[in-house]
Design an enzyme around this catalytic site. Structure first.
Site, PDB file in Angstrom:
ATOM      1  N   SER A 273      14.577  22.270 -15.677  1.00  0.00           N
ATOM      2  CA  SER A 273      13.353  23.025 -15.924  1.00  0.00           C
ATOM      3  C   SER A 273      13.730  24.359 -16.551  1.00  0.00           C
ATOM      4  CB  SER A 273      12.630  23.265 -14.598  1.00  0.00           C
ATOM      5  OG  SER A 273      11.785  24.390 -14.690  1.00  0.00           O
TER       6      SER A 273
ATOM      7  N   GLU B 195       9.874   8.998 -16.731  1.00  0.00           N
ATOM      8  CA  GLU B 195       8.484   9.389 -16.994  1.00  0.00           C
ATOM      9  C   GLU B 195       8.088   9.056 -18.438  1.00  0.00           C
ATOM     10  OE1 GLU B 195       7.988  13.542 -15.891  1.00  0.00           O
ATOM     11  OE2 GLU B 195       9.044  13.146 -14.030  1.00  0.00           O
TER      12      GLU B 195
ATOM     13  N   LYS C 264      15.720  22.486 -10.482  1.00  0.00           N
ATOM     14  CA  LYS C 264      15.107  21.200 -10.817  1.00  0.00           C
ATOM     15  C   LYS C 264      16.035  20.240 -11.548  1.00  0.00           C
ATOM     16  CE  LYS C 264      10.897  20.545 -10.859  1.00  0.00           C
ATOM     17  NZ  LYS C 264      10.096  19.683 -10.021  1.00  0.00           N
TER      18      LYS C 264
ATOM     19  N   HIS D 165       0.833  -1.211   0.000  1.00  0.00           N
ATOM     20  CA  HIS D 165       0.000   0.000   0.000  1.00  0.00           C
ATOM     21  C   HIS D 165       0.869   1.263   0.000  1.00  0.00           C
ATOM     22  CE1 HIS D 165      -3.218  -2.810   1.119  1.00  0.00           C
ATOM     23  NE2 HIS D 165      -2.331  -3.311   1.964  1.00  0.00           N
TER      24      HIS D 165
END
Ligand code: ARG
Length: 467
Positions: A279, A292, A285, A158
Site C-alpha cells: 500500500s 483480486e 500491508k 454458508h
C-alpha cells in the site's frame, strides 16, 4: 481525402476520412495476418488444381504471400486504414509485389467467406492454447493436492465451518472445475472446425471450386453445409466465449477464496511476496491484488460474451458489417483468460498453505457434530432423534465454551446413554475425515485415489492431442 478503393469501380467520389476511420478494422484485425495468408494460399492452390488459375499465377501468389508474411513478422509492412482491413491490406500489397496475378487471387472468393475462415482458424488455435493453459493449472493443483492429501482444514457451507475436509480434496475440487472447462473447449472445437471457404459473398460461386480440398488443406473437418449460414454464423465465436466466461467464473471463485484465506482472520495461505503488492500509505500491508484482479477481469470477459450475443440479435441473413464487431471482444476475452490462467498457475505453484492454522480452524465450530449423530445412528438411534440429541450437546458446549471433544464421557452420556468410550475417535478430526472413505469422499486414502485418477485423465488428454 480518402484513397481509391479496391472496390471503388462503381464510385465516383472517394470515402470521407471520418467514414474510413469509423469503418476500418485493420487496427485490430491485422493480427489475423497469419491465418489470412494461410487461407489465401490454400484458396490459390485449389484454384490452380481446378485450372481456374494458371500454375505460374499460383506460384507467384504463394511466393508473394510468403514474402508479405515475413515482411509483417520483421516489422517491414506498413498497414493502411484506408485499405480497411487485413484482407485488403495484404491483397493490395500482393498486387504491388507480383502484378496481375495478385488481382486474380480473389477469384471465386469474397471477404465474407475469407474473414469467417480466418476467424475459425484463429479461434481453433486459441482453443488449443486455452486447453494447454487449463492443463497446466490442473497439473499444479493436482501436485499441490498430493502435498496436502492428509492436511485437515474446515469445509464450509454458508461460509460457516461445516465439516472437516483435507486440503487436497479442496484443491481437487478446483481441478474438477477446470477439467470440465477443458472438455468444453474440446467439445466446442468440433463445431469451430468447419470450413466456410467457397461460400463467397453469400450464394457460393459460379466457378468449379473444390471445397473439400481447401477444407483439407486448412485442417478443417469438412466444408460448411450452407453458404448463407457459413458467412453469417458467429455461433463459433459465441460458444467458446461462453466457455471463456465460465473459466473466469471458476477462477474468480478460486480467487475469492484465496483473498479470504490470506486475511489476518483466516491466515490459511501466504500468496508470496512476489504475488502480492503493498500500500502507498499503510506500510504494513501485503495485498492479494493478483487474485483480486483475476476476480475483477471476470467482469470484462462475461461482458464481452454479452456483447457477442447482442451483436447477433436481429441480424438478417446473410453477412452484415455488424460481424466485424466479433473480433475485439473475442481477442480481449481470450487474452484475458490466457493471462489469468497463467498468473493463477504460477501463484498457486508457489503459495504456502498454513496447514496448522487450517487445522486449528477445523477443530472449532463443532465440525464433527455430524459424526456424533452418525455414530448414534450406528448404535440404533433414528437419525432425526440423533440430530436432536447432538444439537442439545452442541448447545451445552456453546454455553460452557467447550468443543464436543472437550466434554467428559459422563457429560456426553447425559445426552444419550448410547454414547461409549469409542466416541472420542469419532469426534476427532482424523476420525471424521478417515470415515468418509467412499468414492468422492474426503478421506486421505480416497483423495490419493482421486489424485491418481486426475493424473491419468490429464495424461490421456495430453496423449490424445499428441502433446
Ligand atoms: N473487415 C470485415 C469484417 O471483419 C471483412 C468483411 C467485409 N465484407 C464486406 N462485405 N464489407 O467482417
Amino acid at each position: 481525402m480518402g484513397q481509391k478503393k479496391l472496390w471503388g469501380g462503381r464510385f465516383t467520389k472517394t470515402t470521407s476520412r471520418t467514414v474510413e476511420t469509423f469503418t476500418e478494422s485493420v487496427s485490430f484485425d491485422a493480427r489475423l495476418y497469419r491465418v489470412d495468408i494461410r487461407a489465401s494460399k490454400a484458396h490459390a492452390r485449389m484454384l490452380g488444381a481446378q485450372h481456374i488459375l494458371s500454375h505460374e499465377d499460383v506460384e507467384a501468389i504463394c511466393g508473394g504471400l510468403d514474402g508479405i508474411e515475413s515482411d509483417i513478422e520483421n516489422g517491414k509492412f506498413s498497414w493502411s486504414d484506408a485499405l480497411e482491413d487485413v484482407h485488403m491490406n495484404i491483397e493490395a500489397r500482393l498486387t504491388e509485389r507480383i502484378g496481375d496475378a495478385g488481382k486474380r487471387l480473389h477469384t471465386a472468393r469474397s471477404r465474407n467467406d475469407q474473414v469467417v475462415t480466418d476467424m475459425r482458424l484463429f479461434v481453433r488455435e486459441a482453443l488449443d492454447q486455452l486447453a494447454k493453459c487449463l492443463q497446466n493449472l490442473q497439473d499444479v493443483l493436482i501436485a499441490r493436492a498430493d502435498q496436502h492429501a492428509a492436511d485437515i482444514m474446515p469445509g464450509f457451507t454458508h461460509l460457516q465451518v461445516a465439516q472437516p475436509v483435507v486440503l487436497g480434496h479442496y484443491l481437487l475440487a478446483w481441478a474438477a472445475m477446470l477439467q470440465r472447462d477443458e472438455r468444453r473447449f474440446e467439445d466446442a472445437r468440433v463445431r469451430v472446425n468447419i470450413c466456410p471457404l467457397g461460400s463467397a459473398a453469400l450464394a457460393g460461386t459460379s466457378f468449379a471450386i473444390d471445397r473439400q480440398m481447401t477444407s483439407d488443406l486448412l485442417g478443417f473437418d469438412r466444408p460448411c453445409d450452407n453458404s448463407l449460414d457459413a458467412v453469417s454464423d458467429r455461433d463459433f465465436v459465441i460458444e467458446p466465449m461462453a466457455d471463456l466466461s465460465l473459466v473466469m467464473i471458476h477462477l474468480s471463485r478460486m480467487a475469492e477464496e484465496l483473498v479470504l484465506w490470506s486475511t489476518e482472520q483466516y491466515r490459511f495461505v501466504d500468496l508470496g511476496d512476489t504475488f502480492c503488492t503493498g500500500s502507498s500509505i499503510m506500510p504494513q500491508k501485503k495485498n492479494p491484488d493478483v487474485a483480486e484482479l483475476i476476480r475483477g477481469k471476470t467482469a470484462r470477459v462475461c461482458g464481452h460474451q454479452m456483447a457477442m450475443l447482442m451483436l447477433m440479435k436481429g441480424q438478417p441473413l446473410a453477412y452484415n458489417r455488424d460481424n466485424q464487431e466479433d473480433k475485439e471482444p473475442f481477442f480481449d476475452a481470450y487474452e484475458t483468460v490466457v493471462t489469468s490462467l497463467k498468473v493463477m498457475t504460477e501463484m498457486l505453484a508457489q503459495a504456502s498453505f498454513h496447514v496448522e492454522n487450517m487445522r486449528l480452524a477445523a477443530a472449532q465450530g463443532y465440525s464433527t457434530a455430524t459424526d456424533l449423530a452418525e455414530y448414534l445412528v450406528r448404535k440404533g438411534v433414528p437419525f432425526r432423534d440423533a440430530h436432536t440429541v447432538v444439537g442439545q450437546a452442541v448447545r451445552y458446549g456453546v454455553e460452557n465454551n467447550k468443543q464436543l471433544y472437550e466434554l467428559s464421557l459422563e457429560t456426553l452420556q447425559s445426552f444419550s446413554a448410547h454414547i461409549g468410550e469409542d466416541v472420542f475417535g469419532v469426534l476427532s478430526l482424523e476420525g471424521s475425515v478417515n470415515a468418509r472413505k467412499h468414492v468422492g469422499g474426503t478421506a486421505p486414502s480416497q483423495v490419493r485415489l482421486a489424485i491418481a485418477r486426475a493424473r491419468v485423465a490429464l495424461q490421456q488428454t495430453l496423449d490424445s492431442k499428441g502433446a
